[in-house]
Scaffold this active site. Structure first.
Site, mmCIF file in Angstrom:
data_model
loop_
_atom_site.group_PDB
_atom_site.id
_atom_site.type_symbol
_atom_site.label_atom_id
_atom_site.label_comp_id
_atom_site.label_asym_id
_atom_site.label_seq_id
_atom_site.Cartn_x
_atom_site.Cartn_y
_atom_site.Cartn_z
ATOM 1 N N HIS A 19 -75.907 37.874 -0.778
ATOM 2 C CA HIS A 19 -75.523 38.587 0.091
ATOM 3 C C HIS A 19 -73.733 40.027 -0.564
ATOM 4 C CE1 HIS A 19 -76.765 35.733 3.308
ATOM 5 N NE2 HIS A 19 -77.388 36.750 3.632
ATOM 6 N N LYS A 43 -79.439 31.224 17.913
ATOM 7 C CA LYS A 43 -79.388 31.200 16.842
ATOM 8 C C LYS A 43 -79.011 29.853 16.829
ATOM 9 C CE LYS A 43 -81.891 33.814 12.819
ATOM 10 N NZ LYS A 43 -81.333 34.794 11.985
ATOM 11 N N ARG A 92 -85.430 41.314 -0.392
ATOM 12 C CA ARG A 92 -85.359 40.513 -0.751
ATOM 13 C C ARG A 92 -87.176 40.563 -1.573
ATOM 14 N NH1 ARG A 92 -83.374 36.015 2.081
ATOM 15 N NH2 ARG A 92 -84.169 37.310 3.631
ATOM 16 N N SER A 130 -79.335 31.804 3.183
ATOM 17 C CA SER A 130 -78.718 30.607 3.775
ATOM 18 C C SER A 130 -79.708 29.588 4.335
ATOM 19 C CB SER A 130 -78.082 31.157 5.091
ATOM 20 O OG SER A 130 -77.309 32.703 4.936
HETATM 21 P P1 ADP Z 1 -80.270 37.886 9.010
HETATM 22 O O1 ADP Z 1 -80.133 36.251 10.309
HETATM 23 O O2 ADP Z 1 -79.545 39.119 9.877
HETATM 24 O O3 ADP Z 1 -81.469 38.350 8.712
HETATM 25 P P2 ADP Z 1 -78.837 36.571 7.112
HETATM 26 O O4 ADP Z 1 -77.489 36.705 6.578
HETATM 27 O O5 ADP Z 1 -80.216 35.897 6.752
HETATM 28 O O6 ADP Z 1 -78.803 37.112 8.607
HETATM 29 O O7 ADP Z 1 -78.682 38.682 5.797
HETATM 30 C C1 ADP Z 1 -78.259 39.619 6.166
HETATM 31 C C2 ADP Z 1 -78.750 40.115 5.077
HETATM 32 O O8 ADP Z 1 -79.072 39.891 3.532
HETATM 33 C C3 ADP Z 1 -80.373 40.687 5.682
HETATM 34 O O9 ADP Z 1 -80.592 42.139 5.180
HETATM 35 C C4 ADP Z 1 -81.063 39.988 4.279
HETATM 36 O O10 ADP Z 1 -82.471 41.391 3.731
HETATM 37 C C5 ADP Z 1 -80.449 40.379 3.489
HETATM 38 N N1 ADP Z 1 -79.874 38.845 2.403
HETATM 39 C C6 ADP Z 1 -80.200 37.931 2.824
HETATM 40 N N2 ADP Z 1 -80.380 36.673 1.707
HETATM 41 C C7 ADP Z 1 -80.080 37.780 0.465
HETATM 42 C C8 ADP Z 1 -80.078 36.932 -0.603
HETATM 43 N N3 ADP Z 1 -80.110 36.385 -1.818
HETATM 44 N N4 ADP Z 1 -79.231 38.675 -1.703
HETATM 45 C C9 ADP Z 1 -78.980 39.999 -1.243
HETATM 46 N N5 ADP Z 1 -79.243 40.260 -0.007
HETATM 47 C C10 ADP Z 1 -80.097 39.309 1.221
#
Ligand code: ADP
Length: 162
Positions: A19, A43, A92, A130
């Protein structure tokens, strides 16, 4: 030239280095980046909304054009309210694409002045999510290469205290 303000919404439960990499790159592409932690009633998070917002605030403190807020409700409405013309999402792998495309179409059907843009995640972080981080931390594995140091401490406290 109008100022371009991008919204990067997500659960961030917790924020990972994947992120953060995306936020750093976005901060170079856009005038302002608003990272928004979603209160998702569907969630049950490991960290409260306030904790997630604090973790992100700390991790992005050196980025002067990045701010962090939390929100509930529709992302498209929040983007419009906050004056964001871009919704940013990370991709991803191909497996992310179908859901993300559906989300982008839904948001553009609700608000046609906001564009969804995708950034490919850094290859070295593309395995990170996450959920994976929480799974590793739950069983006492090392997460120091996956999350900021303060988040690693929070995870350790969350899963291994008591
Ligand atoms: P959500 O529940 O909205 O998917 P996340 O926190 O899992 O929330 O992800 C938020 C955003 O970050 C999404 O666009 C996801 O694709 C992106 N994301 C998740 N993991 C990664 C990563 N390892 N690198 C970059 N972006 C990521």
């Amino acid at each position: 030239m109008p100022i371009v303000r991008a919204l990067y919404p997500g659960s961030f439960d917790p924020v990972t280095l994947g992120h953060l990499d995306l936020i750093q790159r976005a901060s170079r592409l856009f005038d302002q980046v608003l990272v928004a932690v979603l209160r998702n009633p569907g969630k049950t998070p490991a960290f409260s909304l306030q904790q997630r917002q604090q973790q992100l605030g700390l991790a992005t403190a050196d980025l002067t054009n990045v701010s962090v807020k939390s929100f509930d409700g529709l992302t498209a409405n929040f983007a419009r309210q906050q004056g964001c013309t871009v919704i940013l999402r990370g991709l991803r792998a191909l497996s992310d694409f179908e859901f993300e495309l559906q989300l982008a179409h839904t948001n553009s059907s609700l608000c046609d002045t906001v564009e969804t843009l995708f950034l490919a995640t850094a290859a070295r972080h593309s395995f990170l999510s996450s959920s994976v981080v929480k799974e590793v931390a739950r069983f006492g594995g090392d997460v120091s290469h996956m999350v900021p140091a303060a988040v690693a401490e929070d995870l350790n406290r969350h899963f291994n205290s008591g």
